[in-house]
Design an enzyme around this catalytic site. Structure first.
Site, short mmCIF file in Angstrom:
data_model
loop_
_atom_site.label_atom_id
_atom_site.label_comp_id
_atom_site.label_asym_id
_atom_site.label_seq_id
_atom_site.Cartn_x
_atom_site.Cartn_y
_atom_site.Cartn_z
N MET A 139 -25.50 23.07 -1.82
CA MET A 139 -25.24 21.91 -2.68
C MET A 139 -26.43 21.62 -3.60
O MET A 139 -26.81 20.47 -3.80
CB MET A 139 -24.95 20.67 -1.81
CG MET A 139 -23.72 20.83 -0.94
SD MET A 139 -23.46 19.49 0.22
CE MET A 139 -24.49 19.99 1.59
N ASP A 152 -10.55 21.49 4.29
CA ASP A 152 -11.46 21.10 3.22
C ASP A 152 -11.20 21.85 1.93
O ASP A 152 -10.55 22.89 1.94
CB ASP A 152 -12.89 21.51 3.63
CG ASP A 152 -13.56 20.43 4.41
OD1 ASP A 152 -13.00 19.33 4.51
OD2 ASP A 152 -14.66 20.70 4.91
N LYS A 170 -12.57 17.22 -1.17
CA LYS A 170 -12.86 16.63 -2.48
C LYS A 170 -12.86 17.79 -3.45
O LYS A 170 -13.71 18.66 -3.39
CB LYS A 170 -14.24 15.97 -2.46
CG LYS A 170 -14.33 14.85 -1.47
CD LYS A 170 -15.76 14.51 -1.13
CE LYS A 170 -15.82 13.55 0.04
NZ LYS A 170 -15.35 14.12 1.31
#
Ligand code: SAH
Length: 480
Positions: free
Chosen positions: A383, A248, A270
């Site tokens: 997040m 990741d 990402k």
């Protein structure tokens, strides 16, 4: 090479130990483990030696040392505190060409005892020939931790199946590949670790019966929040055995460095500037590699089961019948707060800690604001940067005081770690400039950070204050 390392079969062979104190006990313990026939020459015996004599595990010659005793010994050890006697034992043994060791007296040793890591039947012996015993002890501790506990069990199984495997694979290279794959097969490792020998051997048998043994499997490994030192030993072993590692964006460069050199590294995260990989594509890749018989590691930041979609990936593997295992990691909430100096709980400030995500699905899954706004608890928001303003407003609406201390920890545990602190009503503006990845911590425990910070920039400030305090001039100024 100062010494030739050899492993000696002492089973039922006579070994003479001169001396009956605690030093002799240490050596005798090891000799008995190796099955030696131990004779002790001493006028008095340490208590534990007396017990061994009573149990007839050791023979006691309750008399003075004489040359005759050496004649029948395979090995000789002098472990007395009488220097002249030790010298006499040494000379006598040398003259009769018997191997002799005067304990802790290297010049009077024709052989030495190495440091041992025992995973019988596998044994590792290390020695510096007396040059740096402390270094060797430290190395031994490192190796102890790195060498799996189940090594001995795996070797025993290999002994039992050696002939069957040889019959199935007459060629050495085939055999080697079979053993290599089996010993690094995660399910096989897990079974041997749990001493489930019958099941481990059943698995071996299944793999042996395959025409073309394919042992693909996936390990879901938590890489921790960034500092490579926080990777678990098991995580390290997994990434060093992997044929392919899917990682990741949150996995730090220091951790990527630890991956086996010839493994394929596939980025499936990402990250700004790199293309994003869809979750479905990652799932398909996992299945594809495993079906090719590869040892696949799916490496995720933090812990794979904490806001990591680890469960979803395992469901796919389960439906495809691909064996998998999970190696937990230190989640950001634990790592980043520890490195920032913010204890998640504290008897005076917080009896509960909650980990929540700021990345909510647009419909449903609403957070329970009235619960989150309660006192005596620490909230850690993953997040949460984009939703920081909304978070602060909602918490205050449900009764959280505007002055509640908050922190934003960016790049937690990495050399670039930054900690910003403030109060709840300022959260949105603090979040605006904070580098990511970042974690929001809300609660009274944040107040402790100014005293407990020990890592990175905060710690440097701490050290420099101390230095000023201890400068003689500052002391003189104080005195004046
Ligand atoms: N599975 C991960 C979390 C993935 S969600 C874990 O257990 O840690 C991604 C979020 O984790 C980021 O948005 C950030 O809030 C947090 N995060 C991950 N690594 C971090 C770090 N080194 N410092 C601060 N926050 C981090």
């Amino acid at each position: 090479m100062n010494y030739l390392p050899i492993f000696v079969d002492l089973k039922n062979r006579p070994v003479l130990v001169v001396g009956g104190g605690h030093v002799a006990v240490r050596k005798i313990d090891a000799l008995l483990k190796a099955g030696a026939n131990v004779k002790v020459v001493a006028t008095a015996l340490h208590k534990s030696l007396q017990r061994l004599v009573e149990a007839e595990q050791v023979e006691w010659l309750a008399k003075q040392f004489d040359a005759e005793q050496v004649k029948h010994a395979y090995l000789v050890i002098a472990a007395t505190d009488d220097n002249a006697l030790n010298q006499l034992v040494f000379e006598t043994a040398e003259s009769q060409q018997r191997l002799v060791n005067v304990v802790d007296d290297q010049p009077r040793c024709s052989y030495i005892f190495p440091s041992i890591i025992d995973r019988s039947p596998v044994q590792i012996a290390i020695s510096s020939g007396g040059a740096a015993p402390v270094l060797i002890r430290l190395l031994r501790e490192k190796l102890e931790a790195l060498i799996p506990q189940n090594l001995g069990e795996m070797a025993e199984i290999a002994t039992r199946w050696r002939h069957a495997v040889k019959a199935k694979f007459p060629q050495l290279t085939q055999r080697r590949r079979f053993w290599e794959k089996l010993f690094t097969h995660q399910a096989f490792q897990r079974l041997t670790e749990n001493h489930q020998t019958v099941q481990a051997e059943a698995l071996l048998n299944v793999e042996l019966q395959r025409d073309n043994p394919v042992l693909g499997e996936v390990a879901l490994v938590g890489a921790g929040p960034g500092d490579a030192g926080l990777l678990t030993l098991k995580g390290l072993q997994s990434i060093q055995q992997a044929d392919v590692v899917l990682y990741d964006a949150l996995v730090s460069d220091a951790i990527l460095e630890l991956i086996r050199r010839d493994a394929d590294k596939v980025f499936v995260g990402k990250r700004a500037g790199k293309h994003s990989v869809k979750q479905e594509d990652t799932n398909q890749l996992l299945v594809k590699y495993a079906k090719q018989g590869k040892r696949v590691v799916r490496l995720k930041g933090g812990d794979p089961f904490v806001f990591g979609r680890g469960g979803e990936e395992l469901e796919i593997l389960k439906s495809e019948n691909i064996p998998f295992s999970v190696v937990p990691g230190i989640t950001a909430a634990l790592g980043a707060t520890a490195y920032a100096g913010i204890p998640l709980t504290h008897r005076d400030h917080a009896q509960t800690a909650m980990f929540i995500t700021g990345h909510l699905k647009p419909d449903g899954n609403k957070l329970k604001w009235e619960t989150l706004a309660q006192g005596n608890q620490t909230l850690v928001v993953y997040m949460g940067m984009i939703k920081a303003a909304e978070l602060a407003i909602e918490l205050q609406k449900y009764g959280k005081p505007a002055e509640t201390p908050v922190a934003i920890i960016s790049n937690g545990t990495l050399p670039t770690q930054q900690v910003q602190t403030g109060i709840l009503s300022e959260l949105a503006s603090l979040a605006e400039n904070a580098p990511t990845p970042a974690l929001i911590v809300i609660g009274e425990v944040v107040k402790l950070q100014k005293d407990l910070a020990w890592f990175g920039k905060e710690a440097v400030q701490f050290v420099s204050t101390q230095e000023t305090l201890w400068k003689p001039e500052s002391l003189l100024k104080k005195a004046a």
